[in-house]
Write an enzyme that holds these catalytic residues in place. Sequence first.
Site, PDB file in Angstrom:
ATOM      1  N   SER A 139       0.786  -1.082   0.179  1.00  0.00           N
ATOM      2  CA  SER A 139       0.187   0.143   0.183  1.00  0.00           C
ATOM      3  C   SER A 139       0.617   1.220  -0.128  1.00  0.00           C
ATOM      4  O   SER A 139       1.914   0.750   0.913  1.00  0.00           O
ATOM      5  CB  SER A 139      -0.631   0.110   1.672  1.00  0.00           C
ATOM      6  N   TYR A 152      -0.811  -0.426  10.520  1.00  0.00           N
ATOM      7  CA  TYR A 152      -1.172  -0.860   8.977  1.00  0.00           C
ATOM      8  C   TYR A 152      -0.634  -0.412   8.423  1.00  0.00           C
ATOM      9  O   TYR A 152       0.614  -1.241   7.746  1.00  0.00           O
ATOM     10  CB  TYR A 152      -2.840  -0.230   8.698  1.00  0.00           C
TER      11      TYR A 152
END
Length: 293
Positions: A139, A152
Site C-alpha cells: 500500500s 497498518y
Amino acid sequence: MTKTVVVTGASSGIGLATALELASAGFDVIGTARTEEKARSLRDKAERIGAGVRTVLLDVTDATSTVCAFTHVAELTDGGPWAVVNNAGMAQPGAVEDVDDEQVRRQLETNLVAPARIARLVLPRMRQRRSGRIINISSVSGRVPLPFLGWYCASKQGLAAMSDALRMEVAPFGIRVSLIEPGSYGTQIWERGLELLPERQQSAYQDQYDSAHEMLRGVKDMPSPRPVAKTVLRALRARRPQPRYLVGNDARGHVLFEALAPTAATDWAKSVATGLRTPPPHVARMLERLRGR
C-alpha cells in the site's frame, strides 16, 4: 504450458479483481478463500465472465492451514505454482496506544509474517525450476505513515523491507519479487476496519474516531481496484518486472509530497486531515471550497 498463479485473499476486493484479470488473460489461477462459501462465490464469478478459477481454502494467519493449502496447491501444479500474489490482508485502525498486543500481533501476522511463510513454502520448487514470481500487495501506506493507522502502516513498511531483501536473495535463482503499492481503492478491507476501531468512549481520541467512522463508511465511493489487478498482470508478463509499482495518481501524489515537503509540513497536513489539528479559518475555508468541487 499455462503458468499457474496463486492469489491469496481472492474472494473480494483487490484479490478478486486480480484473480479474474489473470484468469481472463489465460493464466491458470488458484484463488484462496477462508471458507467454502467464499470459494464457491469466487468460482461462480469467474464462470460468469467465461474464465476458470480453481480454489483452495486458506487462513493465512494459521501456519497449519497454510502448509495444508500449499501442499494441496503442489499436488494441483506438479510441485508448486509459477507465481504467488500475496494479497490477503487486513487494516487495524486506531491510535498506537489504543491497539492492544493481540490486535498488533494479528495485524503483523496477516500482512507481514504470512507472505514470508508462503514464500518459504514455494521458493524451494521455484529455485529448482530456476523460475518464479512473488508479488506482494502492499500500500502507499508502506511509504506514507498516517495517524490512526500506525500499525497498518508498520505492517506494510515491514512488508516492503522484507520484499526488498527477498528480491535480492532470490534473484540469482531466476526468481523475481515485486511490490505493488496501491493508493485508495474500494475494497472491503476498510469496511471491515469499522469493526476493528478501538473502544471510542475510553480513548483520548474519541472525536477523531467518530470522524474516522464516518469516513470509513464512505469508502464504497472509491474507484474499482481493477487498475491494481492490471498492474499485477503487467508485472507477471514483464520479462524484467520492476521492484515496485505505485498504482494511482493519489499514491504518486502522496509519495511525492512525502519526499519533497519538510516533515513538519507533512505532519501538519496529516494531522489536519485526521482531525488532530484545526487549520486557521482562512485555510479551513479554502479546504471547504476544494472539497465542494
